[in-house]
Design a protein around this motif. Structure first.
Motif, PDB file in Angstrom:
ATOM      1  N   SER A  71       0.845  -1.193   0.000  1.00  0.00           N
ATOM      2  CA  SER A  71       0.000   0.000   0.000  1.00  0.00           C
ATOM      3  C   SER A  71       0.879   1.242   0.000  1.00  0.00           C
ATOM      4  O   SER A  71       1.730   1.415   0.880  1.00  0.00           O
ATOM      5  CB  SER A  71      -0.916  -0.004   1.222  1.00  0.00           C
ATOM      6  N   LEU A  72       0.678   2.106  -1.000  1.00  0.00           N
ATOM      7  CA  LEU A  72       1.359   3.380  -1.067  1.00  0.00           C
ATOM      8  C   LEU A  72       0.361   4.486  -0.718  1.00  0.00           C
ATOM      9  O   LEU A  72      -0.730   4.206  -0.217  1.00  0.00           O
ATOM     10  CB  LEU A  72       1.958   3.592  -2.459  1.00  0.00           C
ATOM     11  N   GLU A  73       0.712   5.730  -0.981  1.00  0.00           N
ATOM     12  CA  GLU A  73      -0.152   6.836  -0.555  1.00  0.00           C
ATOM     13  C   GLU A  73      -1.540   6.757  -1.188  1.00  0.00           C
ATOM     14  O   GLU A  73      -2.543   6.853  -0.500  1.00  0.00           O
ATOM     15  CB  GLU A  73       0.520   8.166  -0.918  1.00  0.00           C
ATOM     16  N   ASP A  74      -1.596   6.603  -2.507  1.00  0.00           N
ATOM     17  CA  ASP A  74      -2.877   6.594  -3.198  1.00  0.00           C
ATOM     18  C   ASP A  74      -3.014   5.412  -4.127  1.00  0.00           C
ATOM     19  O   ASP A  74      -3.839   5.422  -5.040  1.00  0.00           O
ATOM     20  CB  ASP A  74      -3.048   7.895  -4.002  1.00  0.00           C
ATOM     21  N   ALA A  75      -2.197   4.393  -3.933  1.00  0.00           N
ATOM     22  CA  ALA A  75      -2.233   3.235  -4.819  1.00  0.00           C
ATOM     23  C   ALA A  75      -1.867   1.983  -4.042  1.00  0.00           C
ATOM     24  O   ALA A  75      -1.339   2.040  -2.928  1.00  0.00           O
ATOM     25  CB  ALA A  75      -1.263   3.427  -5.995  1.00  0.00           C
ATOM     26  N   VAL A  76      -2.183   0.841  -4.653  1.00  0.00           N
ATOM     27  CA  VAL A  76      -1.813  -0.464  -4.104  1.00  0.00           C
ATOM     28  C   VAL A  76      -1.112  -1.241  -5.206  1.00  0.00           C
ATOM     29  O   VAL A  76      -1.637  -1.354  -6.323  1.00  0.00           O
ATOM     30  CB  VAL A  76      -3.050  -1.234  -3.597  1.00  0.00           C
ATOM     31  N   ALA A  97      -6.119   3.184  -5.091  1.00  0.00           N
ATOM     32  CA  ALA A  97      -6.620   2.757  -3.781  1.00  0.00           C
ATOM     33  C   ALA A  97      -8.012   3.281  -3.487  1.00  0.00           C
ATOM     34  O   ALA A  97      -8.655   2.812  -2.541  1.00  0.00           O
ATOM     35  CB  ALA A  97      -5.660   3.210  -2.682  1.00  0.00           C
ATOM     36  N   THR A  98      -8.507   4.241  -4.272  1.00  0.00           N
ATOM     37  CA  THR A  98      -9.833   4.812  -4.030  1.00  0.00           C
ATOM     38  C   THR A  98     -10.859   4.309  -5.034  1.00  0.00           C
ATOM     39  O   THR A  98     -11.923   3.817  -4.672  1.00  0.00           O
ATOM     40  CB  THR A  98      -9.764   6.347  -4.077  1.00  0.00           C
ATOM     41  N   THR A  99     -10.527   4.413  -6.329  1.00  0.00           N
ATOM     42  CA  THR A  99     -11.475   3.994  -7.376  1.00  0.00           C
ATOM     43  C   THR A  99     -11.358   2.522  -7.714  1.00  0.00           C
ATOM     44  O   THR A  99     -12.218   1.981  -8.419  1.00  0.00           O
ATOM     45  CB  THR A  99     -11.240   4.823  -8.641  1.00  0.00           C
ATOM     46  N   LEU A 100     -10.293   1.868  -7.270  1.00  0.00           N
ATOM     47  CA  LEU A 100     -10.025   0.450  -7.526  1.00  0.00           C
ATOM     48  C   LEU A 100      -9.794   0.158  -9.006  1.00  0.00           C
ATOM     49  O   LEU A 100      -9.905  -0.998  -9.445  1.00  0.00           O
ATOM     50  CB  LEU A 100     -11.166  -0.424  -6.984  1.00  0.00           C
ATOM     51  N   GLN A 101      -9.458   1.182  -9.784  1.00  0.00           N
ATOM     52  CA  GLN A 101      -9.156   0.988 -11.194  1.00  0.00           C
ATOM     53  C   GLN A 101      -7.674   0.662 -11.377  1.00  0.00           C
ATOM     54  O   GLN A 101      -6.820   1.115 -10.619  1.00  0.00           O
ATOM     55  CB  GLN A 101      -9.503   2.248 -12.000  1.00  0.00           C
ATOM     56  N   THR A 102      -7.375  -0.137 -12.407  1.00  0.00           N
ATOM     57  CA  THR A 102      -5.982  -0.465 -12.720  1.00  0.00           C
ATOM     58  C   THR A 102      -5.326   0.727 -13.398  1.00  0.00           C
ATOM     59  O   THR A 102      -5.781   1.186 -14.449  1.00  0.00           O
ATOM     60  CB  THR A 102      -5.908  -1.695 -13.632  1.00  0.00           C
TER      61      THR A 102
END
Length: 1021
Positions: free
Chosen positions: A728-733, A746-751
């Motif tokens: 887990s990063l600031e705004d991404a996984v 990490a918010t919209t779950l889009q690739t």
């Protein structure tokens, strides 16, 4: 000295002659110039004008405007720095060299101003290249690569290291000359008075020591205002890495130089024939801590009899206390030149003792530190106690009998409570003998108890009490004497207790040595910051079941009941959750308490299936909730309690509460398709589970603060293979599947995007850890680890771990990395051979490139290192507050004139502290000096007309807020007001215990038993 090869817009290079150049200063004659191994190149000010920004163009964004302002600050700061270097040479060095008759010999001038000409040439060339960049700034907006090219050269480290290491010697020469040659003192005064800013020679010469921390602060501001995707962003991050690495190397070299200087100075005060002299000159002694403390002596009634400052040396195997002798200039003890430069003290050793025999005794806790029946305690420095007092073994130490008085109050309260019960049985009504009066008595005693507890707590904050061995008395009973030192602040007390504790552990057989560099000689010692193996314990209490160790996490819990020393010596407060299982059978979870030097198992419970992974989810802070409130995302819950999530082989996900709440299973669910849960991680709004079939399941947070697991999760297909690890990063996984890594929003779950981390499709990504702006990865095949940029996904570095481990196991060429961890600027790498490698990486926002050869632990496992985990807890802020701090805060609450901004108020400096790096060179070999405190400027005029501090004076920077700390070894105000101190331990898990040094202790239990090795890291103070 410095030769520029390319055009002005390119970075310059340096040509060095093959002649030898030593970091130590040794001159055989009084010649004006000495061959230092550099080709001298004259830089003309007329040919190369100073860099200057043009008028600001229209249409710039707010960030572009800020970047221009920061660039202007860099230009002005560098220009002022170069002028300061020129002033030292033109106003001081050159006149002294040409003066007749000479007040300072040419040889001493060369020692005092050693390497300044090379430093000036370095920055003159940098200023030329900077001028070219400034001229084309509006077209390119790039500055980071210039810093990388200019300050990544080994030459820069060489000249600055020589200057920093020589600084103490230079100051000592100046001080001695001021004392013995009035003409030299008068020369310094005239130069200072004639200057426009009235900066002293000391204030000018300390600027090179401040320079790189200043650069780091400016580049941090520049990076903060550089958006992602900007062409200068990666260069700025690399520049931060280079400057931080350079500052760390200077720190380490200065520490070694200071250590050698202090030990040499201590050796001079000891007789050549004494055993202590032989120990000090053996070359096997490391100086771990050295500070001026105040020794206090109390009478039988607790009154202060006397106090005197002592110099206390903590070596790796002994403690030495010395008197400090001064020789004042006149009968009044006044030193005219105390505002200019320092003078080193001379020591007279008072006592020394072996470290294992030193015990720390807290106020009110003497009973646990010695055998009262067989040991007689004497107060060091006080008159010998009478036989009667020895018979009762009474100890009066200031503040006297606080703990006994607290116990008396507790007994009185118990009596009063019994009286209250008796009063409640009275049938009649009597004046002053009723329940109201009795309850008032109880409340009054409780208030007195709270006051006494506060007094005890306050007494412990800055009072270091050491129990030392003495000669036996006539009856043969051992006599111990107590020495009481007052430390400058609570932070110093914590540091002493912590280093004493770890130094004792470091003397154990398994830590002699505990770490080794692949290319070091046998006489070398591991650096003082190396973690120390504290204990080795079985992971599971049951020996009947063959349980495989799979995962471990730390659940921090603050325990206010711990004593002051316990906080400094125990492992990080909280609990270790250890989990695993047996294939085809159930799983097991065991919880260890860390609120003591050795972990203790407090709870164990089974689960339905083997545990494959765990994740600790802390309580969400209010500030985090406020930051997220403005985002276009699901509303965060109002309260999120600390929880521990378990992923099981049968597809179950279990969420447990903390130990304090009874470790209840709060939520449970099954993964889609009952796929085994291989890894877990969380973000602000989701719990992510990596499954065996290549799917990532995202569970949203519920309104109650837990995870919404009753409804089906959002399933994200990443690849055909198992999801081996999540990050887990600031705004991404980041999710790994095979040799591919997929970046998910990490918010919209889009690739967002996907990239290949390895060219071999068989080499799966097994581990990912983040530091700064980079991610280190390990793979299922091969012995290499790779570094990727978090923003551009660019492959930046590759390190072969096998080259670090072959000297321990020469026949083993095939090594595989089985675990990774980054903690406090160290990359921990576990291998399938059970060997653990420690590699240095930067701590700031830059790129976490490996910058050194690192160390290899001689303590490891008999099988693969299954995992590496970190346990960390923060000391309560009130522990760090001294009585003086609290009194000042109370005064500050009243009406008063607002003071000018303090040096510590610089906003960027908080970031440096938060990241855990201390960019500071402590010059300890002239410690504890007579006279007023030093300053880079004259004291303020009484009428208030003194010049205000300018930015370049250095007072707002990390290095110059309190020059007194460099020459007196006294704590600066910054240290006294630090908000938090982190206690850190590293835990490795694997089969059995093995010492690769050959001389270690035997393995505990079977080589196949799951075992935990726990390392304590010295407190970052």
């Amino acid at each position: 000295m410095w030769v520029k090869r390319d055009s002005l817009c390119q970075s310059h290079t340096v040509i060095r002659c093959p002649s030898s150049s030593s970091s130590s200063v040794s001159f055989s004659g009084d010649s004006e110039e000495e061959d230092m191994g550099f080709l001298e190149v004259t830089v003309s000010d007329i040919k190369h004008p100073a860099p200057e920004l043009g008028p600001m163009p229209d249409g710039l964004s707010p960030q572009q405007v800020v970047r221009r302002h920061i660039l202007r600050s860099i230009v002005q700061s560098e220009g002022s720095y170069v002028e300061s270097l020129k002033r030292i040479l033109q106003d001081y060095r050159n006149p002294l060299m040409e003066m007749e008759p000479k007040v300072l010999s040419a040889r001493k001038c060369q020692v005092v101003f050693f390497r300044l000409k090379e430093i000036l040439q370095c920055h003159s060339m940098f200023q030329i290249a900077l001028s070219s960049r400034v001229a084309e700034w509006d077209a390119t907006e790039k500055i980071g690569d210039l810093f990388v090219a200019s300050f990544s050269k080994s030459m820069v480290l060489d000249v600055y290291s020589d200057y920093v290491n020589n600084f103490t010697t230079a100051m000592s020469i100046i001080k001695k000359a001021c004392l013995t040659k009035p003409a030299f003192l008068e020369f310094l005064k005239r130069r200072q008075v004639s200057s426009s800013d009235r900066v002293t020679l000391y204030g000018l010469m300390v600027k090179p020591i401040q320079r790189f921390p200043q650069f780091i602060l400016l580049l941090q501001d520049m990076l903060k205002n550089t958006p992602k995707g900007h062409p200068d962003r990666l260069s700025l991050q690399l520049a931060l890495t280079e400057l931080e690495t350079l500052a760390e190397k200077l720190n380490e070299q200065k520490r070694l130089a200071d250590q050698l200087a202090e030990i040499q100075q201590l050796t001079k005060s000891v007789s050549d024939r004494s055993s202590l002299n032989k120990l000090l000159t053996s070359g096997q002694r490391q100086l771990l801590l050295c500070e001026t403390l105040t020794e206090t002596v109390y009478g039988d009634r607790g009154q202060l009899i006397k106090s005197k400052e002592r110099k206390v040396f903590l070596l790796n195997d002994m403690l030495v206390c010395a008197n400090i002798n001064f020789k004042p200039v006149n009968h009044r003890g006044q030193l005219e030149i105390s505002s200019l430069v320092p003078l080193g003290p001379k020591y007279v050793v008072k006592w020394n003792t072996a470290l294992p025999q030193v015990q720390v005794a807290e106020v009110g806790q003497e009973g646990g530190t010695y055998d009262k029946d067989n040991v007689v305690i004497q107060n060091a420095g006080a008159k010998k106690s009478s036989p009667a007092s020895q018979a009762h073994n009474k100890v009066y130490l200031g503040p006297p009998r606080l703990f006994q008085e607290l116990q008396d109050l507790q007994k009185d309260l118990a009596v009063v409570e019994q009286i209250t019960l008796l009063i409640s049985t009275l049938h009649g009504t009597y004046q002053n003998l009723n329940m109201t009066v009795a309850q008032d008595w109880c409340l009054a005693l409780q208030r007195l108890m709270r006051v006494k507890e506060e007094e005890i707590h306050s007494a412990n904050k800055c009072r270091l009490r050491l129990l030392l061995p003495g000669k036996p008395d006539k009856s043969g009973r051992p006599i111990s004497f107590m020495v009481v030192f007052i430390t400058p602040n609570p932070l110093s007390k914590i540091s002493w207790v912590n280093r004493l504790h770890l130094a004792k552990i470091g003397l154990r057989e398994e830590n002699q040595p505990g770490w080794k560099s692949p290319d070091e000689d046998k006489k070398s010692k591991a650096p003082f910051w190396c973690p120390i193996l504290s204990c080795c314990i079985p992971a599971f209490s049951s020996r009947t079941l063959s349980l495989q160790l799979r995962s471990l996490i730390h659940s921090p819990v603050h325990c206010p009941l711990l004593g002051f020393s316990a906080v400094s010596t125990s492992l990080p407060q909280g609990y270790l959750w250890v989990a695993g299982g047996q294939d085809g059978a159930g799983g097991q979870v065991e919880i260890f308490s860390l609120n003591r030097p050795t972990p203790r198992m407090v709870k164990s419970f089974p689960v339905a299936s083997p545990v494959l992974c765990m994740e600790y989810i802390p309580e969400k802070k209010e500030e985090d909730e406020h930051q997220e409130s403005g985002r276009a995302a699901p509303e965060p819950p109002s309260v999120v309690h600390p929880t521990v999530c378990l992923g099981l082989q049968d597809g179950s996900i279990l969420v447990y509460g903390s130990v304090d709440t009874g470790t209840q299973c709060l939520v449970t669910c099954k993964s889609p398709g009952l796929q085994p849960v291989l890894c877990l991680c969380y973000s602000s709004h989701y719990l992510f589970a990596g499954l065996q079939d290549g799917t990532v399941a995202a569970y949203p947070q519920s309104s109650g603060g837990l995870w919404e697991m009753e409804s089906p999760p959002t399933c994200l297909t990443v690849g055909p293979g198992p999801i081996r690890t999540l990050l887990s990063l600031e705004d991404a996984v980041w999710a790994s599947c095979g040799h591919q890594v997929t970046v998910l929003d990490a918010t919209t779950l889009q690739t967002q995007q996907s990239f290949e981390a390895h060219q071999d499709e068989v080499a799966s990504v097994t581990h990912m850890v983040k530091a700064g702006s980079g991610v280190w990865m390990a793979f299922s095949l091969g012995s290499s680890i790779r570094l990727f940029h978090t923003e551009t996904l660019e492959h930046l570095q590759e390190i072969n771990i096998a080259t670090r481990t072959t000297f321990l196991m020469p026949g083993q060429k095939h090594v595989c990395v089985t675990s990774l961890l980054i903690c406090q600027g160290q990359l921990w790498v576990g291998t399938d051979q059970g060997i653990i490698v420690l590699l240095p990486v930067p701590r700031l926002e830059g790129i976490p490139k490996i910058t050194g050869k690192g160390m290899v632990s001689l303590n490891g496992h008999c099988g693969p290192v299954d995992f590496l985990a970190v346990a960390t807890s923060t000391l309560a802020p009130d522990i760090l507050r001294s009585d003086q701090d609290e009194a000042e805060e109370e005064k500050g609450e009243g009406p008063s004139h607002e003071p000018p901004p303090a040096p510590d108020s610089h906003p960027t400096r908080e970031l440096v502290h938060k990241k855990g790096i201390l960019l500071q060179y402590r010059l300890r070999s002239t410690a504890h000096l007579p006279g007023p405190l030093l300053s880079v400027r004259d004291p303020p005029d009484p009428d208030g007309t003194a010049l205000a501090h300018s930015e370049e004076d250095g007072s707002i920077y990390e290095m110059a807020d309190d020059p007194d700390v460099w020459v007196r070894s006294r704590p600066c105000a910054r240290d006294a007001h630090r908000k938090e101190i982190s206690s850190v331990a590293i835990i490795s898990g694997g089969q059995g215990y093995r010492n690769f040094g050959g001389g270690g202790r035997p393995a505990l239990g079977s080589e196949t038993d799951s075992t935990l090795l726990i390392w304590q890291v010295p407190l970052m103070i």
